[in-house]
Design an enzyme around this catalytic site. Structure first.
Site, PDB file in Angstrom:
ATOM      1  N   TYR A 639      -3.439  -7.019   1.156  1.00  0.00           N
ATOM      2  CA  TYR A 639      -3.989  -5.825   0.512  1.00  0.00           C
ATOM      3  C   TYR A 639      -4.339  -6.064  -0.941  1.00  0.00           C
ATOM      4  CZ  TYR A 639       0.373  -6.267  -1.566  1.00  0.00           C
ATOM      5  OH  TYR A 639       1.394  -6.815  -2.263  1.00  0.00           O
ATOM      6  N   ASP A 752       8.215  -1.141  10.223  1.00  0.00           N
ATOM      7  CA  ASP A 752       8.311  -2.539   9.842  1.00  0.00           C
ATOM      8  C   ASP A 752       9.644  -2.825   9.165  1.00  0.00           C
ATOM      9  OD1 ASP A 752       7.429  -5.126   9.835  1.00  0.00           O
ATOM     10  OD2 ASP A 752       6.219  -4.928   8.021  1.00  0.00           O
TER      11      ASP A 752
END
Ligand SMILES: *[C@@H]1O[C@H](CO)[C@@H](O)[C@H](O)[C@H]1NC(C)=O
Ligand SMILES: *[C@@H]1O[C@H](CO)[C@@H](O)[C@H](O)[C@H]1NC(C)=O
Ligand SMILES: *[C@@H]1O[C@H](CO)[C@@H](O)[C@H](O)[C@H]1NC(C)=O
Length: 945
Positions: A639, A752
């Site tokens: 990202y 996650d």
């Protein structure tokens, strides 16, 4: 301009064609001139008969206007002089119109019948006119939170019916007016219960004439001014007093001894003055709950024994008050005690809480004293701070209580009893889990009888009190949510409040005026533990405008004559067209910048929709990171990059900067921030703020100094974890995840969970990071969300993988893997072997430690501590990694079970043991915790939803 001209034409026509209605013509004209002085009038004020046609916010008795109640109506402009024509007006409330203001004109003094005047949190400035003294019927006067300056007029002393006087939070100066034979003064207000004059610039002494025995005052708030001289003896004459705040002035001399006559006082704040002499024996104040004497120049003395007889005390703050000698043990057994702050004194000897200390005790702050010995065991959830005492060594290993903890920002919110839903932008999920536009505001409590902000029962009492007030007054309120209690620097408690409509998704104007009036006029009585308050309402921008307006304009047409009707119609069409264009334009502007509505609040610091998250400009963040220099780069991922930064105050932050390709849509980014900023828990990494500026998207997080759990397990960060610490980290992480599942609103599935997403702070408390991948729970019926499978290999729930149905149980699975990691030190998949299999295979429940010696982390064994509870830990981990989600426990159950295991291991799960890892203090120096390989904030931020 065009709009105003049209309105003017309409008004002129209306007058031309005036058909006799119910309303007195003078009153009608006065309302018209109010209307002309306001720019964006959006109430249904049309037609010629305010009384007959029920103009919003206008109440009549017969043909005369008696009340104008328009709080939070987004009025812009000034208050017309012609208001004086409303000679029967009894009530005027224009509070919370932030752009309504200017000088308050002397003509206000001609409203001779006025009983209540509330102009809270508007934009009035200049002096309060003398003519206010003509309002002889006035019982309620609230001009707080404006910019009034100059002196408090003596003439207020003529208002002999006054009960409530609130002039707080202005810029008033000069001395407090008292009578002197010819002129009146505040001492004449013998019926008044409230003098709220705090946070102004009042100077001079507190006149001794201000107080006399005829008075019935309950609250005297003179805090945060520039008052000097001595506290007058006469204060002891006003025995009705309950809250006395004289703090944050420049008061001198001794506290007068007859202050002990004030037997009903619950809150006494004298802090931050220059008081000297000794503190009188206040044992007569039997109801005293909150006492703050800090930062004065009192004579050196032993700890005041008389405090020990005050059974109601919750809060004792005596910082920098020249205390010496030991702290008496019996202090801590005061049954309601929550907070003891005795910083910066010369208290010495061993600190002993005794065997029977208060079950409510939360904070004992003894920084900078001479304490030589700490209490041996502390049970319960007490924060003890002994930094800079002889008991804390200057170098070498220190105990937990020697570290200055981060300012505690954790607080509790009442639990949500349903599955909240994700709402479209601007709407909020209510405590009953429906989407709506709430009316927001902030309570400012100027004193309270408690100090434990983490105890949700106080907030719940406030919530229930509000709901029942709205119910009994038949307000269209469904639910109320209060949150984020914070003590500000003036010792005012701020509480964010959201009021949700019942039935509809938004309030109409009548609803808002009714609700705001109950709060601006103190009709709502806060529960007993809360002292005097001011409510500050926000603008409400979500009225169902179009419907209300079209109704009113059609009324106007019907009463008009035929010819004029045609002209009117033409004007209306033009006006409508214009309005339509304006609206379209406005919508377009908002479409470009989803934060457009936030702009006005930007200047005020925190963005109100966000709980505590701050809006940073790109320039600011550039400065904090030294122009995003490479030195400050602490990680990177798909990202973009992550930088360390340092705020002006020296506080470290971690900044996640999206690279150009990862920049998501504005509305998505906004939703993400709104979500993240709602989540506050001790075991979750918290969002400090964000930046959406110059095409950049950045998230600013708190900096967690001791790296990831993975690094600690691998020894990479120089931290070594014994069995107890591992249990504590497991518990912390489990609590953080359980909070996401059970208390976040809406609930969040992390998606996650892994050891690189669990960070350790300087006390080695676990903080779960990166709910960036998180997915908000779906709507009420469905308990799963179907999405593209995401996560990290090794932690992936097989059930989720097969069905693509995401539930909270997927996090439970991943957490089970983390537990196995914690006990073995291994990665989930090492040399092609899967940890779950590796533990299951050799396991034999009949043998010592389930026959798992081989696979256990050698590093735990090295500590030589018995691994008590290990078998139960293994059982729990294996239940978490059951193939079928239904057979796994919930995170709440996991938390409970780890707590049990800790008890087996001889640790109270509610306390943090002192860290046994030898080197963690300087670990962050030797190894960079944010290495790129295992970067904790590494999910594919920002992610589309
Ligand atoms: C003190 O408070 C009690 C209970 O509110 C009240 O009855 C009493 O009159 C008060 N005392 C004084 C001196 O005002
Ligand atoms: C404080 O005053 C009370 C009552 O007047 C008295 O009984 C007590 O002994 C005093 N305490 C101290 C420490 O002087
Ligand atoms: C919260 O406050 C209430 C009222 O003082 C008290 O009864 C309760 O025990 C407190 N709860 C905790 C967890 O301290």
């Amino acid at each position: 301009m065009v709009q105003r001209a049209l309105v003017f034409v309409l008004l002129a026509l209306n007058q031309l064609l005036h058909v006799a209605g119910d309303t007195d013509p003078e009153d009608y004209n006065a309302l018209l001139s109010l209307m002309r002085s306001w720019e964006n009038l959006s109430m249904n004020w049309g037609g010629q008969d305010p009384c007959g046609e029920n103009w919003q916010g206008v109440w009549c008795s017969g043909s005369r206007v008696t009340k104008i109640i328009l709080p939070s109506m987004n009025l812009v402009g000034t208050l017309s002089d012609n208001i004086e024509q409303l000679s029967e007006l009894r009530s005027l409330d224009l509070s919370y119109n932030k752009d309504l203001g200017g000088m308050l004109l002397p003509s206000i003094g001609n409203l001779k019948k006025l009983e209540t005047l509330a102009l809270i949190d508007c934009n009035f400035y200049g002096p309060i006119p003398d003519s206010i003294g003509n309002l002889q019927q006035l019982t309620f006067l609230a001009l707080n939170s404006n910019k009034f300056s100059g002196w408090i007029p003596n003439s207020i002393g003529y208002l002999s019916n006054l009960r409530w006087l609130d002039l707080s939070e202005n810029q008033l100066e000069g001395s407090i007016p008292v009578s002197n034979g010819t002129t009146p003064g505040l001492d004449k207000l013998v019926g008044a219960k409230h003098f709220h004059l705090g946070n102004n610039k009042l100077s001079g002494g507190i006149p001794s004439q201000l107080f006399n025995s005829n008075m019935t005052l309950q609250h005297v708030l003179l805090d945060s001014n520039k008052l000097t001289g001595a506290i007058p003896e006469t204060i002891g004459l006003v025995q009705t007093l309950v809250v006395v705040r004289l703090d944050r002035n420049i008061l001198l001399g001794a506290v007068p001894s007859n202050i002990t006559n004030l037997i009903n006082v619950t809150d006494l704040l004298l802090s931050n003055n220059k008081l000297s002499g000794s503190v009188p024996n206040l044992s007569s104040m039997k109801f005293l709950t909150y006492v703050d004497m800090s930062n004065n120049s009192f004579d050196t003395s032993a700890f005041p024994e008389w405090l020990l007889s005050l059974q109601s005390l919750t809060t004792i703050i005596m910082e920098g008050t020249q205390l010496q000698g030991p702290v008496p043990v019996s202090l801590f057994s005061l049954p309601n005690l929550e907070t003891v702050v005795l910083r910066e004194n010369q208290l010495n000897g061993a600190l002993n809480l005794g065997a029977r200390y208060s079950s409510q005790l939360k904070l004992v702050d003894m920084q900078n004293n001479q304490i030589s010995e700490a209490p041996r065991v502390i049970e319960g959830n007490i924060t003890l701070i002994l930094t800079n005492n002889p008991v804390c060594p200057e170098t070498g290993e220190a105990d937990n209580y020697c570290l200055v903890p981060d300012p505690d920002t954790s607080y509790s919110v009442p639990p949500v009893k349903c599955k909240p839903i994700l709402c479209s932008s601007g709407q909020v999920s209510s405590p009953r889990c429906s989407c709506a536009y709430p009316y927001r505001g902030t309570f400012i409590f100027r004193s309270i009888s408690f100090s434990d902000l983490s105890n949700s029962s106080y907030l719940m009492a406030l919530e229930e009190g509000l709901i029942s007030t709205f119910e009994s007054n038949k307000m269209p309120v469904g639910t109320v949510s209060v949150s984020d209690p914070t003590m500000d620097s003036l010792a005012y408690l701020n509480v964010t409040t959201e009021i949700f409509p019942s039935g509809e998704d938004r309030f109409n104007r009548t609803g808002i005026t009714g609700i705001a009036f109950l709060l601006s006029n103190q009709i709502f009585k806060a529960p007993q533990m809360y002292g005097p308050y001011a409510f500050i309402g926000d603008n409400y921008d979500n009225y169902a405008v179009s419907l209300e307006q079209s109704k009113s304009s059609s009324r106007g047409i019907i009463t008009g004559a035929a010819v004029a009707g045609f002209i009117l119609l033409l004007c209306l069409v033009l006006a409508g067209f214009y309005a339509f264009r304006q609206k379209k334009r406005a919508n377009r502007a908002i479409g470009n910048n989803p934060f457009a509505q936030w702009d006005t609040d930007k200047a005020r610091g925190d963005v109100p929709q966000l709980k505590g998250a701050k809006w940073f400009s790109f320039e600011e963040l550039k400065k904090y990171t030294n122009n995003f220099s490479e030195v400050n780069e602490i990680g990177s991922g798909g990202y973009g990059k992550v930088y360390r930064g340092s705020l002006q105050m020296g506080k470290l932050i971690a900044i996640k900067r999206a690279q150009k390709e990862s920049v998501q849509g504005g509305p998505e980014f906004r939703t993400e921030i709104e979500l993240l900023s709602r989540v506050h828990h001790k075991n979750l990494v918290s969002l400090v703020g964000f930046c959406f500026d110059q095409g950049e998207q950045l998230l600013v997080y708190e900096f967690v100094p001791n790296g990831t759990l993975r690094d600690a397990l691998s020894g990479k960060s120089g931290i070594r974890l014994d069995w107890i610490k591992r249990l504590e980290i497991s518990l912390g992480a489990a609590r953080g995840i359980a909070y996401l599942h059970e208390f976040a609103n809406p609930p969040i599935i992390h998606r996650d969970i892994k050891s690189t997403n669990i960070l350790l702070d300087k006390h080695l408390t676990a903080k779960v990071a990166d709910f960036g991948l998180s997915k908000i729970m779906g709507d009420c019926e469905k308990s799963h969300v179907s999405t593209q499978v995401k996560g990290t290999v090794g932690y992936l729930d097989p059930d989720y993988y097969m069905t693509q149905q995401l539930t909270e149980k997927s996090d439970v699975y991943s957490f089970g893997v983390v537990m196995l990691e914690i006990m073995t030190g291994r990665r989930p998949i090492e040399k092609g072997k899967y940890i779950v299999r590796e533990v299951r295979m050799p396991m034999d429940k009949t043998k010592d430690l389930y026959n798992l010696h081989e696979i256990l982390d050698q590093a735990i064994a090295d500590f030589g501590i018995a691994l008590k509870g290990l078998e139960k830990f293994v059982d729990l981990a294996l239940r978490c990694v059951e193939d079928s989600g239904a057979e796994r426990p919930t995170m709440g159950e996991v938390v409970k079970e780890i707590e049990n295991i800790m008890q087996l291991a001889g640790v109270n799960p509610r306390t943090e043991s002192t860290a046994t890892s030898e080197t963690y203090e300087d670990a962050s120096m030797r190894h960079h915790p944010y290495n790129p390989e295992f970067f904790p904030y590494s999910a594919d931020f920002p992610h589309p939803r």
